[in-house]
Design an enzyme around this catalytic site. Structure first.
Site, short mmCIF file in Angstrom:
data_model
loop_
_atom_site.label_atom_id
_atom_site.label_comp_id
_atom_site.label_asym_id
_atom_site.label_seq_id
_atom_site.Cartn_x
_atom_site.Cartn_y
_atom_site.Cartn_z
N ASP A 1 0.85 -1.20 0.00
CA ASP A 1 0.00 0.00 0.00
C ASP A 1 0.88 1.24 0.00
O ASP A 1 1.91 1.29 0.68
CB ASP A 1 -0.90 -0.02 1.26
CG ASP A 1 -2.07 0.93 1.14
OD1 ASP A 1 -3.22 0.45 1.18
OD2 ASP A 1 -1.84 2.16 1.02
N THR B 1 -16.10 -2.44 -9.00
CA THR B 1 -17.32 -1.80 -8.50
C THR B 1 -18.50 -2.00 -9.46
O THR B 1 -18.30 -2.14 -10.68
CB THR B 1 -17.07 -0.27 -8.33
OG1 THR B 1 -18.31 0.40 -8.14
CG2 THR B 1 -16.41 0.32 -9.57
N GLU C 1 -20.30 0.33 -10.26
CA GLU C 1 -20.48 1.61 -10.95
C GLU C 1 -20.03 1.54 -12.41
O GLU C 1 -20.39 2.40 -13.21
CB GLU C 1 -19.77 2.73 -10.18
CG GLU C 1 -20.30 2.83 -8.76
CD GLU C 1 -19.79 4.03 -7.96
OE1 GLU C 1 -19.44 5.06 -8.56
OE2 GLU C 1 -19.77 3.92 -6.72
N TYR D 1 -14.28 8.23 -11.99
CA TYR D 1 -13.97 7.06 -11.15
C TYR D 1 -14.41 5.77 -11.84
O TYR D 1 -13.62 4.84 -12.05
CB TYR D 1 -14.64 7.19 -9.77
CG TYR D 1 -14.68 5.89 -9.00
CD1 TYR D 1 -13.50 5.27 -8.58
CD2 TYR D 1 -15.90 5.26 -8.69
CE1 TYR D 1 -13.53 4.06 -7.88
CE2 TYR D 1 -15.93 4.07 -7.99
CZ TYR D 1 -14.75 3.47 -7.58
OH TYR D 1 -14.78 2.28 -6.90
N LYS E 1 -12.23 2.59 -13.36
CA LYS E 1 -12.39 1.20 -12.90
C LYS E 1 -12.80 0.29 -14.07
O LYS E 1 -12.33 -0.84 -14.18
CB LYS E 1 -13.45 1.11 -11.77
CG LYS E 1 -13.04 1.74 -10.45
CD LYS E 1 -11.84 1.07 -9.79
CE LYS E 1 -12.14 -0.31 -9.25
NZ LYS E 1 -10.99 -0.85 -8.46
P1 NAD Z 1 -9.94 3.20 -0.03
O1 NAD Z 1 -9.83 4.51 -0.77
O2 NAD Z 1 -10.41 3.20 1.38
O3 NAD Z 1 -8.50 2.49 -0.02
C1 NAD Z 1 -7.66 2.47 -1.14
C2 NAD Z 1 -6.27 2.03 -0.67
O4 NAD Z 1 -5.41 1.98 -1.82
C3 NAD Z 1 -5.61 2.99 0.33
O5 NAD Z 1 -5.06 2.26 1.40
C4 NAD Z 1 -4.52 3.67 -0.49
O6 NAD Z 1 -3.40 4.06 0.31
C5 NAD Z 1 -4.16 2.58 -1.48
N1 NAD Z 1 -3.57 3.11 -2.72
C6 NAD Z 1 -4.02 4.15 -3.47
N2 NAD Z 1 -3.20 4.36 -4.51
C7 NAD Z 1 -2.21 3.42 -4.43
C8 NAD Z 1 -1.09 3.10 -5.22
N3 NAD Z 1 -0.78 3.82 -6.31
N4 NAD Z 1 -0.30 2.07 -4.87
C9 NAD Z 1 -0.58 1.34 -3.75
N5 NAD Z 1 -1.63 1.59 -2.94
C10 NAD Z 1 -2.43 2.62 -3.28
O7 NAD Z 1 -10.81 2.28 -0.96
P2 NAD Z 1 -11.89 1.17 -0.57
O8 NAD Z 1 -13.20 1.82 -0.37
O9 NAD Z 1 -11.35 0.30 0.48
O10 NAD Z 1 -11.97 0.37 -1.95
C11 NAD Z 1 -11.06 -0.69 -2.23
C12 NAD Z 1 -11.34 -1.24 -3.62
O11 NAD Z 1 -12.68 -1.72 -3.68
C13 NAD Z 1 -11.19 -0.22 -4.73
O12 NAD Z 1 -10.60 -0.83 -5.84
C14 NAD Z 1 -12.62 0.19 -5.05
O13 NAD Z 1 -12.76 0.61 -6.39
C15 NAD Z 1 -13.36 -1.10 -4.76
N6 NAD Z 1 -14.77 -0.95 -4.34
C16 NAD Z 1 -15.09 -0.10 -3.32
C17 NAD Z 1 -16.43 0.01 -2.90
C18 NAD Z 1 -16.84 0.90 -1.74
O14 NAD Z 1 -18.02 1.04 -1.47
N7 NAD Z 1 -15.90 1.50 -1.01
C19 NAD Z 1 -17.41 -0.75 -3.54
C20 NAD Z 1 -17.04 -1.59 -4.59
C21 NAD Z 1 -15.72 -1.69 -4.97
P1 TYD Z 2 -20.59 7.96 -1.84
O1 TYD Z 2 -20.47 7.45 -0.44
O2 TYD Z 2 -19.65 9.03 -2.28
O3 TYD Z 2 -20.51 6.68 -2.79
P2 TYD Z 2 -20.81 6.53 -4.39
O4 TYD Z 2 -20.79 7.88 -5.00
O5 TYD Z 2 -19.65 5.70 -4.84
O6 TYD Z 2 -22.12 5.83 -4.49
O7 TYD Z 2 -22.05 8.49 -2.05
C1 TYD Z 2 -23.19 7.66 -1.84
C2 TYD Z 2 -24.42 8.47 -2.25
O8 TYD Z 2 -24.57 9.56 -1.33
C3 TYD Z 2 -24.30 9.10 -3.63
O9 TYD Z 2 -25.58 9.03 -4.25
C4 TYD Z 2 -23.89 10.53 -3.36
C5 TYD Z 2 -24.56 10.83 -2.02
N1 TYD Z 2 -23.83 11.79 -1.14
C6 TYD Z 2 -24.50 12.89 -0.61
O10 TYD Z 2 -25.71 13.09 -0.85
N2 TYD Z 2 -23.80 13.75 0.18
C7 TYD Z 2 -22.48 13.57 0.47
O11 TYD Z 2 -21.89 14.41 1.20
C8 TYD Z 2 -21.82 12.43 -0.07
C9 TYD Z 2 -20.37 12.17 0.23
C10 TYD Z 2 -22.54 11.55 -0.87
#
Ligand code: NAD
Ligand code: TYD
Length: 354
Positions: A37, A134, A136, A159, A163
């Site tokens: 990381d 994702t 998305e 984003y 992805k």
């Molecule tokens: P996050 O932003 O919390 O964590 C991302 C991590 O990647 C961090 O620890 C960061 O330091 C590391 N990172 C960033 N750039 C880097 C690089 N160049 N080299 C090495 N490490 C690096 O993200 P998350 O919410 O835990 O998501 C993790 C994965 O799951 C992502 O690929 C995201 O697209 C996917 N995902 C997330 C969600 C969600 O709801 N959060 C849903 C579906 C898929």
């Molecule tokens: P988010 O947590 O950013 O996830 P994603 O955009 O990947 O779905 O947002 C979830 C939903 O909440 C999205 O429809 C945007 C909305 N949102 C707000 O209304 N206010 C906020 O401050 C944020 C961060 C998100």
């Protein structure tokens, strides 16, 4: 101690990655789990203090774009497989700075694939590449229907476009070079350790601080929510039992309109902090909508359910209660991540809105 298997987890200091690491370290004492990381603003080793001293865990700091470093680490630990989570992950940041998403999510994933391809050739190790993605990438839904694994890609934010591109590269390495791969596309996660720029932890933090709650547009957008430990369980299962070359959709079966979610969260916060019922709700403000805001995400996860027997184990009510409890008990974690750079981000994103 010698290990039977070694996995490189990228992005293991982030939100989902840290839950994946904890699960793997605790479930497979015979595996070596290496967390790679860069520790960007979203990566935080405090997420892993409970397992950091275990013999089967190691941390290596670095950038997935650094092929030389990545290859040296693959060799150092004789890595058998990669679970790739490292990414820039926040839609709002991608609207401000799309190129950093191209660098990390597109170029970074391509570099990691290339380093792994070269390492596999040099060592003859037949390791798999698991790409965590994702829902998305499929774009947005109207009021009906679900994303399936065959829904055409139609990303609408920088984003999701980055992805989607990374997903295509992973599949291309399977088709072109025969690399064993598996992918999953998951809906919105929530739970402990999520950086407070995403909806649920941002709202929890603002309620605690008596700040307004910025709901984009009319709050009518719909997301499907999955508790993060259920996602980690699915990732564990797919890594071990997912079929080569396949994609699995993962969802929470919990579709909620943003405004309904925020109101529910307000009630939970009022109850848990002993405030007057209704006082958190008074903080809600409807603000300018996100550009290109996807209307609705919903997942058909029957493939992973039927093939691998996975279903979400945590209902939204108990998952939300656990999440709120975690944030209320972890002031130091929140204080650490909401430092100067977070405040700058917040001011830029919401200063003129909320
Ligand atoms: P996050 O932003 O919390 O964590 C991302 C991590 O990647 C961090 O620890 C960061 O330091 C590391 N990172 C960033 N750039 C880097 C690089 N160049 N080299 C090495 N490490 C690096 O993200 P998350 O919410 O835990 O998501 C993790 C994965 O799951 C992502 O690929 C995201 O697209 C996917 N995902 C997330 C969600 C969600 O709801 N959060 C849903 C579906 C898929
Ligand atoms: P988010 O947590 O950013 O996830 P994603 O955009 O990947 O779905 O947002 C979830 C939903 O909440 C999205 O429809 C945007 C909305 N949102 C707000 O209304 N206010 C906020 O401050 C944020 C961060 C998100």
């Amino acid at each position: 101690m010698s290990f039977t298997h070694a996995i490189l987890v990228t992005g293991g200091a982030g939100f989902i990655g840290s839950h994946v690491i904890r699960r793997l370290v605790n479930t497979y004492p015979n595996y070596k789990i290496v967390n790679f990381d860069l520790l960007t603003y979203a990566g935080n080793l405090d997420n892993l203090t409970d397992i950091q001293d275990q013999a089967n865990y190691s941390f290596e700091k670095g950038d997935i774009n650094d092929m030389v470093l990545v290859k040296s680490i693959l060799h150092k630990y004789k890595i058998n497989g990669i679970i790739h989570l490292a990414a820039e992950s926040h839609v709002d940041r991608s609207i401000e700075d799309p190129l950093s998403f191209v660098r990390t999510n597109v170029l970074g994933t391509a570099s990691l694939l290339e380093a792994f391809r070269s390492y596999r050739k040099e060592t003859g190790i037949d390791g798999k590449f698991y790409h965590v993605s994702t829902d998305e990438v499929y774009g947005e839904l109207g009021d009906t229907g679900f994303f399936t694994e065959t829904t055409p890609y139609s990303p609408r934010s920088p984003y999701s476009a980055s992805k989607a591109s990374s997903d295509h590269f992973v599949r291309a390495y399977h088709e072109t070079y025969g690399m064993p791969i598996v992918l999953s596309n998951c809906s919105n996660n929530y739970g402990p350790n999520q950086f407070p720029e995403k909806l649920i932890p941002l709202m929890i933090n603002n309620i605690r601080n008596g700040k307004s709650l910025p709901v984009y547009g009319e709050g009518a957008n719909i997301r499907d929510w999955l508790y993060v430990e259920d996602h980690a369980a699915a990732i564990d299962l797919i890594y071990h039992e997912g079929r080569d070359g396949e994609t699995y959709n993962i969802g929470g079966d919990t579709e909620l309109k943003n405004i309904d979610l925020v109101r529910t969260l307000c009630k939970v916060m009022d109850e848990k902090t002993g405030r007057l019922l209704g006082s958190a709700e008074e903080l809600i403000r409807f603000v300018k909508d996100r550009a290109g805001h996807d209307h609705r995400y919903a997942i058909d996860f029957s493939k992973i359910k039927n093939e691998l027997g996975w279903t979400p184990a945590t209902d939204f009510k108990s998952g939300l209660a656990k999440t709120v409890d975690w944030y209320l008990c972890n002031d130091a974690w929140v204080a650490h991540v909401t430092d100067g750079s977070y405040l700058q981000y917040y001011e830029k994103q919401y200063g003129d809105k909320a």
